[in-house]
Design a protein around this motif. Structure first.
Motif, PDB file in Angstrom:
ATOM      1  N   PRO A   1      40.988  48.470  30.378  1.00 44.34           N
ATOM      2  CA  PRO A   1      40.543  49.132  31.611  1.00 44.34           C
ATOM      3  C   PRO A   1      39.857  48.102  32.498  1.00 44.34           C
ATOM      4  CG  PRO A   1      39.882  50.376  29.659  1.00 44.34           C
ATOM      5  CD  PRO A   1      40.374  49.043  29.173  1.00 44.34           C
ATOM      6  N   VAL A   2      39.937  48.284  33.810  1.00 41.56           N
ATOM      7  CA  VAL A   2      39.407  47.275  34.714  1.00 41.56           C
ATOM      8  C   VAL A   2      37.911  47.028  34.494  1.00 41.56           C
ATOM      9  CG1 VAL A   2      38.970  48.922  36.602  1.00 41.56           C
ATOM     10  CG2 VAL A   2      39.344  46.489  37.104  1.00 41.56           C
ATOM     11  N   GLU A   3      37.177  48.080  34.106  1.00 42.56           N
ATOM     12  CA  GLU A   3      35.734  47.901  33.876  1.00 42.56           C
ATOM     13  C   GLU A   3      35.490  46.955  32.703  1.00 42.56           C
ATOM     14  OE1 GLU A   3      37.310  50.809  33.736  1.00 42.56           O
ATOM     15  OE2 GLU A   3      36.716  51.880  35.579  1.00 42.56           O
ATOM     16  N   ASP A   4      36.277  47.117  31.640  1.00 48.86           N
ATOM     17  CA  ASP A   4      36.111  46.255  30.467  1.00 48.86           C
ATOM     18  C   ASP A   4      36.575  44.827  30.772  1.00 48.86           C
ATOM     19  OD1 ASP A   4      35.260  48.528  29.214  1.00 48.86           O
ATOM     20  OD2 ASP A   4      37.062  48.812  28.004  1.00 48.86           O
TER      21      ASP A   4
ATOM     22  N   ALA B   1      33.013  36.156  42.352  1.00 47.33           N
ATOM     23  CA  ALA B   1      33.795  36.047  43.584  1.00 47.33           C
ATOM     24  C   ALA B   1      34.748  37.216  43.781  1.00 47.33           C
ATOM     25  CB  ALA B   1      34.585  34.745  43.580  1.00 47.33           C
ATOM     26  N   LEU B   2      34.862  38.093  42.775  1.00 46.27           N
ATOM     27  CA  LEU B   2      35.837  39.183  42.843  1.00 46.27           C
ATOM     28  C   LEU B   2      35.175  40.538  42.969  1.00 46.27           C
ATOM     29  CD1 LEU B   2      38.357  38.068  40.063  1.00 46.27           C
ATOM     30  CD2 LEU B   2      38.579  37.766  42.535  1.00 46.27           C
ATOM     31  N   ASN B   3      35.902  41.455  43.581  1.00 41.84           N
ATOM     32  CA  ASN B   3      35.494  42.851  43.594  1.00 41.84           C
ATOM     33  C   ASN B   3      35.713  43.421  42.188  1.00 41.84           C
ATOM     34  OD1 ASN B   3      35.934  45.835  43.845  1.00 41.84           O
ATOM     35  ND2 ASN B   3      35.525  45.402  45.995  1.00 41.84           N
ATOM     36  N   ALA B   4      34.757  44.174  41.697  1.00 48.85           N
ATOM     37  CA  ALA B   4      34.821  44.687  40.324  1.00 48.85           C
ATOM     38  C   ALA B   4      35.985  45.639  40.087  1.00 48.85           C
ATOM     39  CB  ALA B   4      33.508  45.382  39.959  1.00 48.85           C
ATOM     40  N   SER B   5      36.654  46.071  41.147  1.00 51.69           N
ATOM     41  CA  SER B   5      37.795  46.986  40.982  1.00 51.69           C
ATOM     42  C   SER B   5      39.134  46.299  41.265  1.00 51.69           C
ATOM     43  CB  SER B   5      37.641  48.189  41.914  1.00 51.69           C
ATOM     44  OG  SER B   5      37.618  47.784  43.266  1.00 51.69           O
ATOM     45  N   ASP B   6      39.116  44.985  41.461  1.00 51.39           N
ATOM     46  CA  ASP B   6      40.338  44.240  41.782  1.00 51.39           C
ATOM     47  C   ASP B   6      41.113  43.957  40.497  1.00 51.39           C
ATOM     48  OD1 ASP B   6      42.323  42.499  42.624  1.00 51.39           O
ATOM     49  OD2 ASP B   6      41.036  41.472  44.059  1.00 51.39           O
ATOM     50  N   THR B   7      41.887  44.921  40.067  1.00 48.53           N
ATOM     51  CA  THR B   7      42.575  44.867  38.782  1.00 48.53           C
ATOM     52  C   THR B   7      43.424  43.612  38.609  1.00 48.53           C
ATOM     53  OG1 THR B   7      42.691  47.285  38.802  1.00 48.53           O
ATOM     54  CG2 THR B   7      44.124  46.128  37.253  1.00 48.53           C
ATOM     55  N   THR B   8      44.227  43.293  39.612  1.00 49.23           N
ATOM     56  CA  THR B   8      45.174  42.176  39.491  1.00 49.23           C
ATOM     57  C   THR B   8      44.456  40.843  39.342  1.00 49.23           C
ATOM     58  OG1 THR B   8      46.812  43.380  40.795  1.00 49.23           O
ATOM     59  CG2 THR B   8      47.098  40.996  40.587  1.00 49.23           C
ATOM     60  N   ARG B   9      43.508  40.554  40.225  1.00 49.09           N
ATOM     61  CA  ARG B   9      42.836  39.248  40.191  1.00 49.09           C
ATOM     62  C   ARG B   9      41.928  39.095  38.981  1.00 49.09           C
ATOM     63  NH1 ARG B   9      43.431  40.285  45.675  1.00 49.09           N
ATOM     64  NH2 ARG B   9      44.373  38.571  46.854  1.00 49.09           N
ATOM     65  N   ILE B  10      41.301  40.185  38.560  1.00 50.51           N
ATOM     66  CA  ILE B  10      40.452  40.135  37.359  1.00 50.51           C
ATOM     67  C   ILE B  10      41.298  39.806  36.136  1.00 50.51           C
ATOM     68  CG2 ILE B  10      39.061  41.552  35.788  1.00 50.51           C
ATOM     69  CD1 ILE B  10      38.035  43.027  38.323  1.00 50.51           C
TER      70      ILE B  10
END
Length: 312
Positions: A141-144, A159-168
């Motif tokens: 999950p994106v949070e984890d 540097a990333l938004n905490a909901s940016d699934t792809t970049r994370i």
């Protein structure tokens, strides 16, 4: 701009947000130069216009728009084949080289900053990601995934938004597979052509009010001129919803209308908003990311001779 290079190595670049008039200005520049005996070719640098499935929704230039000027890399990719920045840069590099060998001036036109940066600065030589690492990361999950990235690459996480699934996911799989953070590889970019050409850039930044009004009007014209049929045809192919072509602006909004999730008026409103949001991100990128000595046109119209006088 670099000095002392042969004129045949010149490359013009006209870039800016969607609906800022890049293609029209590129054709105008090409026509003006051809009147002076210098032949040109316009090369696409827009990540949506590369897909042949998105003629209407990407506002790809028509034959009439091209006005007799050769255009390349427009509609070159089938939607089933994702076109990455590296894929596009490799093709664009070949097109530029071919044009220069033929004595043509390449004019890059588009609004995908990552494409342009990859072509000019090169790509990060990230080793192949271990498939098992990728599978494990993409299952999180994106949070984890974000929490893990904070622990393993805090600089990138910040540097990333905490909901940016792809970049994370990308940053986490790189650090786990290679043992080095993504910035380590990005600092070692290879293959860029920026030092090998005489670049003549122009960034288009019309007022936000004008830009957003153009975005609204353009999406409405798309609905009136075949965008719904275009999405129907695309949906009939049953492509992977994660493909870029399926996530292009207008596709999810019109697909929802076709499924009966919302009426046409809401599809129009959603499409307009998505277009404005994208234009806003592009506007911010082009204001901040390119070198500050690159000329920027912030009026509603540009006198190309003022910006490209060295080419004339």
């Amino acid at each position: 701009m670099s000095k002392g290079k042969s004129p045949v190595k010149a490359v013009a670049l006209i870039a800016g947000p969607t609906a800022s008039g890049k293609s029209d200005l590129a054709v105008g520049l090409a026509l003006a130069l051809e009147e002076r005996g210098r032949r040109c070719v316009v090369i696409n640098a827009d990540s949506a216009q590369v897909y042949r499935d998105l003629r209407v929704l990407s506002a790809r230039p028509t034959e009439a728009d091209m006005r007799g000027i050769e255009h390349r890399l427009f509609g070159e990719w089938d939607g089933a084949e994702p076109c990455s920045a590296a894929d596009w840069a490799a093709r664009a590099k070949r097109e530029i080289e071919d044009a220069q060998l033929a004595g043509l001036l390449p004019i890059l036109a588009g609004g995908t900053g990552l494409y342009i940066r990859t072509l000019l600065d090169g790509i990060a030589p990230v080793p192949r990601i271990d498939p098992s690492v990728r599978e494990a990361v993409r299952a999180l999950p994106v949070e984890d995934a974000y929490a893990a990235l904070e622990a393993e690459d805090s600089e990138r996480a910040a540097a990333l938004n905490a909901s940016d699934t792809t970049r994370i996911a990308r940053a986490l799989e790189v650090v786990r597979s290679t043992g080095k953070p993504l910035t380590h590889w990005q600092h070692r970019r290879v293959g860029g052509i920026g030092e090998a050409v005489e670049l003549h850039p122009l960034i288009l930044l019309p007022s936000r009010e004008t830009l957003y009004a153009r975005c609204d009007a353009r999406f409405e014209r798309m609905l009136e001129n075949g965008a719904i049929t275009e999405v129907e045809t695309l949906l009939a192919r049953n492509l992977d919803p994660a493909l870029p072509v399926m996530r292009a602006i207008g596709v999810p909004e019109i697909a929802g209308y076709l499924r009966g999730d919302w009426p046409r008026e809401e599809a129009l409103a959603r499409g307009r908003q998505a277009t404005r949001n994208y234009a806003k991100r592009q506007y911010t990128w082009f204001r901040r990311q390119p070198p500050q000595d690159w000329p920027r046109c912030e009026s509603e119209s540009c006198d190309i001779s003022a910006y490209f006088e060295t080419l004339f």
